[in-house]
Design an enzyme around this catalytic site. Structure first.
Site, PDB file in Angstrom:
ATOM      1  N   ASP A 109      31.889  40.242  48.427  1.00  0.00           N
ATOM      2  CA  ASP A 109      32.320  39.492  47.249  1.00  0.00           C
ATOM      3  C   ASP A 109      32.105  37.996  47.469  1.00  0.00           C
ATOM      4  O   ASP A 109      32.911  37.334  48.110  1.00  0.00           O
ATOM      5  CB  ASP A 109      33.802  39.794  46.966  1.00  0.00           C
ATOM      6  CG  ASP A 109      34.307  39.083  45.710  1.00  0.00           C
ATOM      7  OD1 ASP A 109      33.469  38.530  44.959  1.00  0.00           O
ATOM      8  OD2 ASP A 109      35.541  39.096  45.485  1.00  0.00           O
ATOM      9  N   ASP A 154      35.965  43.679  51.165  1.00  0.00           N
ATOM     10  CA  ASP A 154      36.315  43.923  49.761  1.00  0.00           C
ATOM     11  C   ASP A 154      35.994  45.359  49.312  1.00  0.00           C
ATOM     12  O   ASP A 154      36.146  45.693  48.143  1.00  0.00           O
ATOM     13  CB  ASP A 154      35.619  42.888  48.863  1.00  0.00           C
ATOM     14  CG  ASP A 154      36.454  42.508  47.650  1.00  0.00           C
ATOM     15  OD1 ASP A 154      37.669  42.780  47.652  1.00  0.00           O
ATOM     16  OD2 ASP A 154      35.886  41.957  46.688  1.00  0.00           O
ATOM     17  N   LYS A 170      38.043  50.514  45.076  1.00  0.00           N
ATOM     18  CA  LYS A 170      37.149  49.370  44.845  1.00  0.00           C
ATOM     19  C   LYS A 170      36.143  49.279  45.987  1.00  0.00           C
ATOM     20  O   LYS A 170      36.521  49.182  47.151  1.00  0.00           O
ATOM     21  CB  LYS A 170      37.972  48.079  44.756  1.00  0.00           C
ATOM     22  CG  LYS A 170      37.130  46.801  44.696  1.00  0.00           C
ATOM     23  CD  LYS A 170      37.998  45.531  44.557  1.00  0.00           C
ATOM     24  CE  LYS A 170      37.168  44.253  44.669  1.00  0.00           C
ATOM     25  NZ  LYS A 170      38.001  43.019  44.601  1.00  0.00           N
ATOM     26  N   LYS A 189      32.877  31.578  45.574  1.00  0.00           N
ATOM     27  CA  LYS A 189      34.031  31.291  46.425  1.00  0.00           C
ATOM     28  C   LYS A 189      33.739  30.117  47.362  1.00  0.00           C
ATOM     29  O   LYS A 189      32.582  29.877  47.698  1.00  0.00           O
ATOM     30  CB  LYS A 189      34.354  32.527  47.287  1.00  0.00           C
ATOM     31  CG  LYS A 189      34.998  33.668  46.539  1.00  0.00           C
ATOM     32  CD  LYS A 189      35.299  34.828  47.496  1.00  0.00           C
ATOM     33  CE  LYS A 189      35.927  35.992  46.748  1.00  0.00           C
ATOM     34  NZ  LYS A 189      37.254  35.694  46.195  1.00  0.00           N
ATOM     35  N   ASP A 227      34.529  36.034  39.624  1.00  0.00           N
ATOM     36  CA  ASP A 227      35.195  36.413  40.872  1.00  0.00           C
ATOM     37  C   ASP A 227      36.310  37.440  40.617  1.00  0.00           C
ATOM     38  O   ASP A 227      36.840  38.024  41.551  1.00  0.00           O
ATOM     39  CB  ASP A 227      35.757  35.163  41.559  1.00  0.00           C
ATOM     40  CG  ASP A 227      36.075  35.400  43.022  1.00  0.00           C
ATOM     41  OD1 ASP A 227      35.674  36.462  43.547  1.00  0.00           O
ATOM     42  OD2 ASP A 227      36.704  34.521  43.645  1.00  0.00           O
ATOM     43  N   ARG A 242      38.397  44.373  38.995  1.00  0.00           N
ATOM     44  CA  ARG A 242      38.872  45.067  37.790  1.00  0.00           C
ATOM     45  C   ARG A 242      37.705  45.529  36.917  1.00  0.00           C
ATOM     46  O   ARG A 242      37.799  46.507  36.197  1.00  0.00           O
ATOM     47  CB  ARG A 242      39.848  44.154  37.029  1.00  0.00           C
ATOM     48  CG  ARG A 242      39.237  42.887  36.543  1.00  0.00           C
ATOM     49  CD  ARG A 242      40.269  41.799  36.236  1.00  0.00           C
ATOM     50  NE  ARG A 242      40.780  41.152  37.451  1.00  0.00           N
ATOM     51  CZ  ARG A 242      41.712  40.199  37.460  1.00  0.00           C
ATOM     52  NH1 ARG A 242      42.254  39.797  36.321  1.00  0.00           N
ATOM     53  NH2 ARG A 242      42.106  39.668  38.586  1.00  0.00           N
ATOM     54  N   GLU A 267      36.017  40.416  39.759  1.00  0.00           N
ATOM     55  CA  GLU A 267      35.048  41.500  39.566  1.00  0.00           C
ATOM     56  C   GLU A 267      35.621  42.878  39.877  1.00  0.00           C
ATOM     57  O   GLU A 267      35.101  43.883  39.383  1.00  0.00           O
ATOM     58  CB  GLU A 267      33.805  41.245  40.448  1.00  0.00           C
ATOM     59  CG  GLU A 267      33.901  41.741  41.906  1.00  0.00           C
ATOM     60  CD  GLU A 267      34.991  41.061  42.720  1.00  0.00           C
ATOM     61  OE1 GLU A 267      35.435  39.976  42.315  1.00  0.00           O
ATOM     62  OE2 GLU A 267      35.412  41.606  43.753  1.00  0.00           O
TER      63      GLU A 267
HETATM   64  N1  BES Z   1      38.402  40.306  46.455  1.00  0.00           N
HETATM   65  C1  BES Z   1      39.092  39.256  45.815  1.00  0.00           C
HETATM   66  C2  BES Z   1      40.577  39.242  46.143  1.00  0.00           C
HETATM   67  C3  BES Z   1      40.954  38.788  47.529  1.00  0.00           C
HETATM   68  C4  BES Z   1      40.888  37.463  47.874  1.00  0.00           C
HETATM   69  C5  BES Z   1      41.428  39.697  48.438  1.00  0.00           C
HETATM   70  C6  BES Z   1      41.271  37.063  49.134  1.00  0.00           C
HETATM   71  C7  BES Z   1      41.824  39.300  49.696  1.00  0.00           C
HETATM   72  C8  BES Z   1      41.749  37.977  50.045  1.00  0.00           C
HETATM   73  C9  BES Z   1      38.958  39.397  44.305  1.00  0.00           C
HETATM   74  O1  BES Z   1      37.761  39.893  43.842  1.00  0.00           O
HETATM   75  C10 BES Z   1      39.119  38.032  43.740  1.00  0.00           C
HETATM   76  O2  BES Z   1      38.283  37.216  43.995  1.00  0.00           O
HETATM   77  N2  BES Z   1      40.179  37.816  42.980  1.00  0.00           N
HETATM   78  C11 BES Z   1      40.459  36.546  42.414  1.00  0.00           C
HETATM   79  C12 BES Z   1      40.942  36.768  41.003  1.00  0.00           C
HETATM   80  C13 BES Z   1      41.009  35.508  40.195  1.00  0.00           C
HETATM   81  C14 BES Z   1      39.634  34.955  39.943  1.00  0.00           C
HETATM   82  C15 BES Z   1      41.703  35.821  38.887  1.00  0.00           C
HETATM   83  C16 BES Z   1      41.529  35.875  43.259  1.00  0.00           C
HETATM   84  O3  BES Z   1      42.430  36.554  43.755  1.00  0.00           O
HETATM   85  O4  BES Z   1      41.440  34.670  43.438  1.00  0.00           O
HETATM   86 ZN    ZN Z   2      36.776  41.111  45.129  1.00  0.00          ZN
HETATM   87 MN    MN Z   3      36.308  38.405  43.604  1.00  0.00          MN
END
Ligand code: BES
Ligand code: ZN
Ligand code: MN
Length: 500
Positions: free
Chosen positions: A273, A291, A268, A280, A350, A354, A352
């Site tokens: 992000d 990220d 990834k 966020k 968010d 996947r 993104e």
């Molecule tokens: N990059 C983030 C995941 C992340 C968050 C990694 C904090 C490390 C620390 C990812 O893109 C994300 O935002 N995931 C969301 C998914 C949700 C919207 C289903 C998450 O984990 O909140």
């Molecule tokens: Zn992310």
């Molecule tokens: Mn995200």
């Protein structure tokens, strides 16, 4: 850091700093026992002061001990004999590495590698030691920022590993492997630590191109138009809110003689992000520069593999883009068509990671891979579930999962498997597309993997969620270089097995 390995007596070694492991307990074991003899009991009397902590990794620096050629003697605790396992060994090495990295000695002789670690070979000891010692010398030099870091003492630059074993080709290889893995980790850390205004998708592509000039690697960079032609609608939907052009990076390493299906690594590469329109919160959002650590680990591992010249084929794929909330950004509720033809209702922009991975996983099919491993800072839920010790592991093949668990233990870069049962797939149901891109409040790491599983039916696949392991926050904020050790170990083991 330069390494040599040789057989010899510690007390005679001409070096600025002799590093010796000491077990906590009544009786001294070799090499400490030999050193005690050579110093007429000086070592035992130093230890009798109790100044060396009992915990594995504690260190004590003493000077000018009669009978020792080196002016400095760094004593390192190995903890109690009955507790001496992989953790104590690593802790001891890390303690020594830290002392050497911040000390004044410019070279060192390390006698720690002959310790018997249950279930591990001398080569494992050597490779582990080399990697930990080399990795401890890592320092991030921010581009264009003053020389603060460079002003610090440089630490030991030359290390002699002293062993009582005969130095075989196997042990020499172990040294080179440890060094190569540390080098791969350093690249992964640099890319992670760079700010997102420097480490853009273009920068990742240029880094891959630079690697291909230094090593036997071939690089292709697909531009937005190329991705459009390939109908990567999901990947492009993430890129459409950003001004930075996306890059879809493919790196080929051909080390196997003759035809052999490659291991494909997919990383990834979200260089920042923001969450997109599902933006966020502000707190700690700076950490979303990390990220792209999955991408960084793919490039770092390829560098290590190329440095070791492993006889194996590897393809690295990095879908790289920012996730920004620009005027052209995807709206929640938008439906996009992925390269596989499956449609996705984007309920949260968010989620993104996947979306960029699924098209990369479809692209991976063309390589008829031996297996595919994707690496992604994918879910905050993974940090909630597992903390920051192991990476999350989900796989559609149990043998592949078991292999990764074993290599994780071996390298100390561990993973923990979570279930990828069919029952969870229901959570991705959408009324408007083949699937939604989120699965609701529960089991966030698993539903993210379930989403990816819909794109990996054609091959053996494992997913590593490194959201908790790719960097540390707080005072010591910085990239860890994980899971380069795990992936390198995986590829080393696969090439060793092929060579046997
Ligand atoms: N990059 C983030 C995941 C992340 C968050 C990694 C904090 C490390 C620390 C990812 O893109 C994300 O935002 N995931 C969301 C998914 C949700 C919207 C289903 C998450 O984990 O909140
Ligand atoms: Zn992310
Ligand atoms: Mn995200």
């Amino acid at each position: 850091m330069e390494f040599t390995i040789k057989t010899g007596a510690p007390e005679k070694l001409k070096t600025s700093c002799l590093v010796v492991g000491v077990l906590d307990g009544e009786r001294l074991a070799p090499p400490a026992a030999d050193l005690d003899k050579a110093t007429g009991g000086a070592l035992a009397s130093i230890l009798a002061t109790g100044d060396l902590g009992a915990k594995a990794g504690a260190t004590l620096l003493v000077h000018n001990i009669p009978g020792v050629a080196a002016p400095r003697l760094l004593l390192v605790s190995l903890g109690k004999a009955d507790a001496l396992g992989e953790k104590a060994y690593r802790d001891a090495l890390s303690g020594a590495a830290k002392a050497l990295a911040s000390g004044r000695a410019e070279d060192a002789g390390v006698c720690l590698v002959d310790v018997e670690v249950p279930g591990r070979s001398p080569a494992w000891n050597i490779q582990t030691a080399t990697r930990l010692l080399a990795d401890a010398t890592y320092r991030f030099q921010a581009p264009g920022v003053g020389q603060k870091e460079a002003d610090k003492p440089p630490g030991a630059r030359e290390v002699t590993l002293l062993t009582r074993h005969k130095v075989s080709a196997r042990l020499e290889t172990a040294v080179r492997r440890g060094q190569a893995v540390a080098e791969g980790m350093a690249l992964a850390k640099d890319l992670g630590n760079l700010p997102a205004n420097v480490c853009t998708p273009t920068y990742l592509a240029d880094t891959a191109r630079k690697l291909s000039k230094e090593f036997k690697l071939k690089v292709e960079v697909l531009e937005r138009e190329d991705a459009e032609k390939l109908a990567m609608g999901s990947f492009l939907s993430v890129a459409q809110g950003a001004h930075e052009p996306p890059k879809f990076i493919v790196v080929h390493y051909k080390g196997a003689k003759g035809k052999s299906p490659p291991v494909v690594l997919v990383g990834k590469g979200i260089t920042f992000d923001t969450g997109g329109i599902s933006i966020k919160p502000a707190a700690e959002m700076d950490e979303m520069k990390y990220d792209m650590c999955g991408a960084a680990s793919v490039l770092g591992t390829l560098k290590a593999v190329a440095r070791m010249a492993l006889p194996i084929n590897v393809v690295g794929i990095v879908p790289a883009t920012e996730n920004m909330p620009g005027g052209g950004a995807t709206r929640p509720g938008d439906v996009v068509t992925s390269m596989s033809g499956q449609t996705i209702e984007i309920l949260n922009t968010d989620a993104e990671g996947r979306l960029v991975l699924c098209d990369a996983l479809t692209y991976a099919e063309r390589f008829k891979p031996a297996c595919v491993i994707d690496i992604a800072t994918l879910t905050g839920a993974c940090v909630v579930a597992l903390g920051k010790i192991p990476s999350g592991l989900l796989a559609n093949d149990d043998a592949l999962a078991a292999e990764l668990v074993a290599r994780g233990t071996e390298s100390g870069d561990r993973v923990w498997q979570m279930p990828l049962w069919e029952e969870y797939q229901e959570l991705l149901k959408s009324n408007f597309a083949d699937m939604a891109n989120i699965g609701g409040r529960y089991a966030g790491t698993i539903t993210a993997a379930c989403f990816l599983a819909r794109y990996t039916k054609a091959y053996k696949w494992a997913h590593l969620d490194i959201a908790g392991t790719a960097w540390v926050s707080g005072d010591a904020k910085g990239a860890t270089g994980r899971p380069v050790p795990l992936l390198s170990e995986f590829l080393i083991a696969r090439s060793d097995a092929a060579a046997d």
